[in-house]
Design an enzyme around this catalytic site. Structure first.
Site, PDB file in Angstrom:
ATOM      1  N   GLU A   1       0.836  -1.198   0.000  1.00  0.00           N
ATOM      2  CA  GLU A   1       0.000   0.000   0.000  1.00  0.00           C
ATOM      3  C   GLU A   1       0.871   1.247   0.000  1.00  0.00           C
ATOM      4  O   GLU A   1       2.004   1.246   0.465  1.00  0.00           O
ATOM      5  CB  GLU A   1      -0.937   0.014   1.205  1.00  0.00           C
ATOM      6  CG  GLU A   1      -0.346  -0.489   2.523  1.00  0.00           C
ATOM      7  CD  GLU A   1       0.798   0.331   3.065  1.00  0.00           C
ATOM      8  OE1 GLU A   1       0.733   1.579   2.951  1.00  0.00           O
ATOM      9  OE2 GLU A   1       1.760  -0.253   3.590  1.00  0.00           O
TER      10      GLU A   1
ATOM     11  N   GLU B   1       4.450  -0.719   1.514  1.00  0.00           N
ATOM     12  CA  GLU B   1       4.638  -1.052   0.094  1.00  0.00           C
ATOM     13  C   GLU B   1       4.637  -2.556  -0.163  1.00  0.00           C
ATOM     14  O   GLU B   1       4.764  -2.988  -1.304  1.00  0.00           O
ATOM     15  CB  GLU B   1       5.936  -0.444  -0.467  1.00  0.00           C
ATOM     16  CG  GLU B   1       6.050   1.056  -0.305  1.00  0.00           C
ATOM     17  CD  GLU B   1       7.403   1.604  -0.734  1.00  0.00           C
ATOM     18  OE1 GLU B   1       8.163   0.866  -1.417  1.00  0.00           O
ATOM     19  OE2 GLU B   1       7.718   2.758  -0.382  1.00  0.00           O
TER      20      GLU B   1
END
Length: 355
Positions: free
Chosen positions: A177, A322
């Site tokens: 994310e 991430e």
């Protein structure tokens, strides 16, 4: 909300799998967690010869209205700036995807920015897929972060992305994310779904000091109080759109669809664990398909993992997000597969089986 048909893994092969593991030319149980991983992978794929074909990584971007309350040390423009950085291959997620052979999809689900140039943004090496639902969520201190219709769309976005990966031959998936402020909804979900005091669920995020953490607690406490006075209170499905980000809800949809289609899911750090928590509260059997890869330093992450009965593979002190923790853990999962497919057994190696 879209419904999913998620079945617990079929354990009828368990004894046969265990027999193969125990007959590999090694002392019984000597490969520890690798043997447990091998069992899980074989049960998910219903085979004695598991595969990690075409690994895919979904990087989902979205902004959060709650960021306006100063709950993060990073300003919201960092979300779109980093998304552009990812297109040029310069992020941590890019490096690890290259290292481990993951196909990376960068997806705008709700970034507060209009990227120019369509799919291939400003000449970047990677594309940004446009699945934007809105330019960020609303501020959940005052109102629900998204509508029910937006929630349904985000679930569908995640589900469709997984179908695209599977069409290409994907058997293992991880999700990351990018969204400034997304530790705030993660902390609230942890508080609500695990009944853990809110102050134990809140941490520094991207680097808040002690005063910043206190302010974050005050803001989130007020938001929870407003939620408990709303019509959504008391429903599991109510807390998800009330607090979640578009990228987080899309991640839940992706996890549920992957579990439905029996794809291995590598779960990253605090935020993705919160999404996994939500997914397993909706469909408990989805946890059968999840491998929890990393326990980060965000306050409360260990408590959330413990509440789920999850044992992470790594503790590297990562708090980048991430999906980087999941990518770092991939070689361990790959080792479990190679153990099953490449190690000799006692009979073929002409070694006396001594147990």
């Amino acid at each position: 909300m879209k419904t999913f048909d998620i079945q617990p893994v079929d354990k009828s092969l368990q004894a046969t799998i265990q027999e193969k593991i125990d007959n590999l030319n090694k002392p019984k149980g000597s490969l520890g967690r690798l043997e447990e991983l091998a069992m899980q992978l074989c049960l998910i794929q219903q085979t004695l010869e598991p595969s990690l074909a075409h690994p895919c990584h979904l990087l989902l971007g979205g902004d959060h209205g709650i960021e306006r309350e100063g709950v993060s040390v990073s300003p919201r423009e960092v979300t779109w700036q980093q998304m552009l950085n990812f297109t040029r291959g310069g992020g941590g997620v890019n490096m690890f995807c290259r290292q481990h052979g993951f196909h990376l999809r960068i997806v705008d689900v709700g970034v507060d920015y209009e990227f120019r140039g369509g799919l291939n943004v400003e000449g970047g090496a990677y594309a940004i897929l446009d699945r934007k639902i809105a330019r960020g969520t609303k501020n959940f201190l005052y109102e629900p972060a998204m509508t029910e219709a937006e929630f349904d769309r985000a679930i569908q976005v995640g589900s469709d992305l997984v179908d695209d990966c599977i069409t290409e031959g994907c058997r293992i998936l991880c999700i990351g994310e990018m969204g400034i402020g997304n530790t705030s909804p993660s902390s609230i979900w942890m508080h609500l779904f695990c009944n853990i005091p809110l102050d134990q669920c809140i941490g520094a995020g991207a680097g808040l000091n002690s005063e910043g953490i206190r302010h974050k607690y005050e803001v989130l406490s007020a938001a929870v109080a407003h939620y408990k006075a709303s019509p959504s209170w008391g429903r599991l499905e109510g807390a998800l759109p009330y607090f979640g980000g578009f990228e987080m809800i899309a991640a839940i949809g992706a996890m549920l669809r992957a579990a439905e289609r029996r794809v291995v899911i590598l779960v990253d750090g605090f935020i993705m664990t919160a999404c996994a928590l939500a997914a397993t509260r909706l469909y408990p059997a989805s946890q059968d398909y999840m491998i929890f890869t990393h326990c980060g330093d965000e306050s409360g992450h260990r408590l959330m993992l413990d509440a789920m009965g999850a044992r992470p593979l790594l503790h590297l002190g990562l708090r980048l997000g991430e999906g980087t923790g999941a990518l770092c853990a991939f070689p361990i999962v790959d080792s479990a597969v190679r153990m099953m497919n490449e190690m000799n057994n006692f009979q073929r190696a002409n070694i006396t089986k001594y147990f």
